[in-house]
Design an enzyme around this catalytic site. Structure first.
Site: not given
Ligand code: PMP
Length: 388
Positions: A324
């Protein structure tokens, strides 16, 4: 040979999950709000999925609110609780190593006038409970600490954190995105009020996540409309995604113990193999309180990005940190929070194992790492002579 070890960034959808989802794209296309057989069919599918997800965390069906992602669940959990329960207090306490979707939500709530306090972690990534106890006071509306960090793998003493929050009448949210499917989660014993989960981390489809909301707890919704999901998340439901997440949760529960044992063995072999064969390599995160699938290693004198590219040429896919934030080129806030210097954070690599990996994959990585690291160190002006 291709070795995919970037499961934290993305996981393939399990074939059984895909099979369960398929009819809901075509012949079973009903809207659960409809009063006819297609609608009832969709309602039943949602109920089953809600039960499957609830069972993974020992919750009740009615406590599962489906969303589009872990990011949305973190937004709903934190913003929804802070705005609805502001009269309990104005302070929000979070750990410094939360996912960016929690940290950026806190920044936003800070702009709305909430007082945000960050609890530090120790050099292995465990939250400092003494500091937490100092920061959580009777003015605290909400505490949020993740179950485990997907980047360094460290597992937090969440129950202890929840106890501190509750002693002061604060709500407790935990982001279990990285932990779900890997370690057992039980919302009652862990004293959780709000818990974020994502479908893809369970080998389900993207575009679906959920928020566990303890019975009786109300949130101020972010999506306002037709009142779906107990009024907490309006919008016609993504039935194929929800069915997929349900099936993924069911499979995760069935295979959790065996898979955790298998991955822990592979993880430990990978850590040992690299530390023995690559000089000046170190493990980031906690040695034992660690997700079964996570290996985060630091290799002095080189950049994680060049390592990733060299490994990709050998058919090995890994990551330099959280997907991210990978595009920002900033060193990982998680690694900096452990007390690492910028260059140490930049020289770190995350291997996240998954269902598809086996001993052969681990040996392939161990076999190639020393050569790749040596080659890159030979080009680095920082490398001491004896390591070239
Ligand atoms: N929280 C955690 C601990 C993550 O590792 C992630 C990414 N896998 C997210 C939130 C966000 O996930 P997403 O981008 O699928 O919304």
């Amino acid at each position: 040979m291709n070795v995919y070890m970037d499961h934290e960034a993305s996981r393939p959808v399990d074939p059984l999950v895909l099979e369960a989802m398929m009819p809901y794209f075509s012949e079973k296309f009903g809207n659960p709000a409809s009063f006819h057989k297609l609608g009832f069919e969709a309602q039943r599918a949602m109920k089953t999925a809600r039960g499957q997800v609830a069972s993974l965390i020992d919750a009740q069906e009615s406590e599962i609110i489906f969303t589009s992602s872990a990011t949305e669940s973190n937004n709903l959990g934190l913003i929804g609780a802070a705005r609805r329960h502001r009269k309990r207090g104005n302070r929000i306490v979070v750990s410094g190593i939360e996912h960016i979707s929690v940290l950026n939500v806190c920044k936003e709530l800070g702009r709305e006038g909430f007082e945000i306090k960050y609890v530090p972690v120790d050099s292995e990534g465990i939250i400092e409970l003494d500091r937490l106890s100092e920061l959580v006071n009777d003015e605290t509306v909400l505490v949020s600490v993740m179950v485990a960090n997907g980047e360094i793998g460290t597992i937090q003493p969440v129950k202890e954190v929840a106890e501190v929050a509750h002693q002061h009448g604060a709500l407790f949210h935990t982001d279990a995105t990285a932990a779900a499917g890997q370690i057992s989660l039980d919302v009652s014993t862990m004293e959780i009020d709000l818990m974020t989960l994502s479908s893809n981390d369970l080998y389900g489809p993207r575009g679906t996540g959920c928020l566990y909301v303890r019975t009786g707890l109300r949130l101020k919704p972010l999506m306002i409309g037709g009142g779906q999901e107990a009024g907490m998340r309006s919008g016609s439901e993504n039935i194929p995604g929800i069915v997929g997440m349900g099936k993924a949760a069911e499979l995760a529960k069935e295979t959790l113990l065996a898979e955790a044992t298998r991955l822990t063995r592979l993880r430990d072999r990978l850590i040992r193999g690299m530390m023995e064969s690559v000089p000046d390599s170190y493990l980031n995160g906690h040695r034992k309180q660690r997700l079964p699938n996570n290996v985060n290693m630091r290799f002095s004198y080189i950049e994680g990005e060049s390592l990733i590219l060299s490994l990709d040429q050998l058919g090995i896919q890994v990551s330099s940190g959280s997907a991210c934030t990978a595009k920002t080129l900033e060193p990982s806030h998680v690694l900096l929070s452990l007390g690492l210097k910028h260059e140490e954070a930049h020289g770190s690599l995350v291997f996240t194992l998954g269902k598809g990996n086996n001993e052969g994959d681990v040996e392939y990585v161990i076999q190639h790492m020393p050569g790749v690291v040596r080659k890159l160190r030979a080009m680095s002006p920082l490398t001491p002579e004896e390591l070239r």
